[in-house]
Design a protein around this motif. Structure first.
Motif, PDB file in Angstrom:
ATOM      1  N   ALA A  93     -56.984  25.420  16.550  1.00 16.29           N
ATOM      2  CA  ALA A  93     -56.494  26.478  15.663  1.00 16.29           C
ATOM      3  C   ALA A  93     -55.599  25.908  14.566  1.00 16.29           C
ATOM      4  N   LEU A  94     -54.753  24.959  14.920  1.00 21.24           N
ATOM      5  CA  LEU A  94     -53.895  24.309  13.920  1.00 21.24           C
ATOM      6  C   LEU A  94     -54.742  23.580  12.875  1.00 21.24           C
ATOM      7  N   ALA A  95     -55.729  22.844  13.356  1.00 25.62           N
ATOM      8  CA  ALA A  95     -56.602  22.103  12.434  1.00 25.62           C
ATOM      9  C   ALA A  95     -57.389  23.062  11.540  1.00 25.62           C
ATOM     10  N   ASP A  96     -57.940  24.116  12.126  1.00 21.60           N
ATOM     11  CA  ASP A  96     -58.731  25.078  11.360  1.00 21.60           C
ATOM     12  C   ASP A  96     -57.876  25.791  10.309  1.00 21.60           C
ATOM     13  N   ALA A  97     -56.584  25.968  10.614  1.00 23.43           N
ATOM     14  CA  ALA A  97     -55.680  26.640   9.682  1.00 23.43           C
ATOM     15  C   ALA A  97     -55.154  25.697   8.594  1.00 23.43           C
ATOM     16  N   GLY A  98     -55.548  24.425   8.676  1.00 24.99           N
ATOM     17  CA  GLY A  98     -55.162  23.480   7.632  1.00 24.99           C
ATOM     18  C   GLY A  98     -53.851  22.764   7.854  1.00 24.99           C
ATOM     19  N   TYR A  99     -53.347  22.777   9.095  1.00 27.33           N
ATOM     20  CA  TYR A  99     -52.087  22.081   9.371  1.00 27.33           C
ATOM     21  C   TYR A  99     -52.308  20.574   9.482  1.00 27.33           C
ATOM     22  N   GLU A 140     -56.681  15.081  23.120  1.00 30.35           N
ATOM     23  CA  GLU A 140     -57.098  16.277  22.390  1.00 30.35           C
ATOM     24  C   GLU A 140     -56.650  16.215  20.931  1.00 30.35           C
ATOM     25  N   MET A 141     -55.436  15.755  20.703  1.00 33.88           N
ATOM     26  CA  MET A 141     -54.925  15.654  19.335  1.00 33.88           C
ATOM     27  C   MET A 141     -55.730  14.662  18.497  1.00 33.88           C
ATOM     28  N   LYS A 142     -56.207  13.626  19.150  1.00 36.23           N
ATOM     29  CA  LYS A 142     -56.956  12.587  18.445  1.00 36.23           C
ATOM     30  C   LYS A 142     -58.199  13.146  17.764  1.00 36.23           C
ATOM     31  N   LYS A 143     -58.779  14.209  18.318  1.00 34.65           N
ATOM     32  CA  LYS A 143     -59.976  14.824  17.731  1.00 34.65           C
ATOM     33  C   LYS A 143     -59.724  15.320  16.315  1.00 34.65           C
ATOM     34  N   TYR A 144     -58.458  15.642  16.025  1.00 33.50           N
ATOM     35  CA  TYR A 144     -58.112  16.213  14.724  1.00 33.50           C
ATOM     36  C   TYR A 144     -57.200  15.282  13.913  1.00 33.50           C
ATOM     37  N   ASN A 145     -57.108  14.041  14.366  1.00 32.76           N
ATOM     38  CA  ASN A 145     -56.247  13.042  13.726  1.00 32.76           C
ATOM     39  C   ASN A 145     -54.785  13.477  13.726  1.00 32.76           C
ATOM     40  N   PHE A 146     -54.388  14.236  14.755  1.00 33.00           N
ATOM     41  CA  PHE A 146     -52.993  14.623  14.924  1.00 33.00           C
ATOM     42  C   PHE A 146     -52.245  13.515  15.668  1.00 33.00           C
ATOM     43  N   LYS A 147     -50.986  13.334  15.295  1.00 30.66           N
ATOM     44  CA  LYS A 147     -50.096  12.424  16.015  1.00 30.66           C
ATOM     45  C   LYS A 147     -48.937  13.232  16.578  1.00 30.66           C
TER      46      LYS A 147
END
Length: 283
Positions: A93-99, A140-147
């Motif tokens: 949801a964060l990734a889809d919302a552009g965060y 899970e975060m790695k899928k969206y390049n989140f750190k």
């Protein structure tokens, strides 16, 4: 014959002279003119407390456990535990919302020096050193390049179901931030004497030994702090310290950075709305 030789020698002399004068003469002054003088970098001026408080707050999420629980689980478990499927849904949801996830050094430079942040920044943090934060959270975060930022209690390292030294090192090497969360989670408001060294200094040194990088951030156990703690945290070498969703200190806002606990009772939609509401103003 002598006349011919003389004419030839004169011709050669003039030819040689012309070649010599055709070579440009470079003077010392000319060389100096070609050297560019390095430009002095403008000195950064740090914001004061009022300017830091006036900056728009960045949403900072705080997770603890990521595991399944039953409907009969206690309220504390439900509050501090997010099911793996829900965590996955929230990251999507964060990734889809552009965060875009940010780390503490970016937040510090934004607050103190007005440095730009990515569009729609969010910080994703984890407390208490749980093993699933590595096996589920980071994966899970790695899928969206989140750190993320992992606040570690050093007493728990290498215990069953907690982060190992190898996992902590891998998190750091993968671009995540490792930060301190005391030695054994005792409340900062009750510290005195040797407690500051045990709970602030030694954990910092231990984590730096593991990851080979400076540890600059600290999270208060239970989000609780007092004015006496801040000078000790500064003296221990930390640049920022994190509370929960209570009021920031007007004198030391960098040491009362707000976070929001993500409850296991929330749907993803409620989590997104709670984040937006909690960090909707600058105060």
């Amino acid at each position: 014959m002598k006349k011919v030789i003389s004419i030839a020698m004169v011709s050669l002399f003039w030819m040689f002279s012309c070649q010599q004068t055709a070579v440009p003469v470079t003077t010392k002054a000319a060389v100096t003119d070609t050297i560019s003088t390095p430009k002095k970098e403008a000195k950064l001026i740090a914001n004061d407390a009022a300017a830091i408080l006036a900056q728009k707050e960045v949403p900072i999420l705080c997770y603890h456990n990521i595991k399944d629980f039953s409907a009969s689980a206690g309220e504390m478990t439900k509050t501090y535990t997010v099911k793996p499927a829900n965590f996955a849904e929230q990251m999507k949801a964060l990734a889809d919302a552009g965060y875009h996830s940010i780390l503490p050094d970016q937040l510090y430079n934004y607050l103190v020096y007005n440095k730009a942040l990515p569009e729609k920044p969010v910080m994703i943090t984890f407390d208490d050193t749980r093993g699933e934060q590595y096996s589920i959270g980071a994966a899970e975060m790695k899928k969206y390049n989140f750190k993320g930022v992992f606040f570690v209690m050093t007493v728990s390292i290498n215990r069953p179901n907690y982060l190992s030294t190898a996992e902590i090192k891998d998190l750091s090497d993968s671009g995540n931030c490792i930060a301190a969360h005391t030695w054994d989670h005792h409340m900062v408001t009750k510290y005195g004497g040797e407690d500051w060294n045990t709970q602030l200094v030694k954990p910092k040194a231990r984590l730096e030994e593991i990851i080979g990088k400076p540890i600059t951030d600290f999270a208060y156990p239970f989000g609780l702090w007092n004015a006496a703690a801040i000078p000790e945290i500064k003296k221990s070498g930390y640049k920022m310290a994190y509370i929960l969703s209570t009021k920031r200190d007007s004198i030391d806002p960098l040491f009362t950075v707000r976070r929001m606990i993500v409850s296991g009772n929330w749907s993803t939609d409620r989590m997104m709305k709670a984040m937006e509401t909690t960090f909707s103003n600058t105060k």
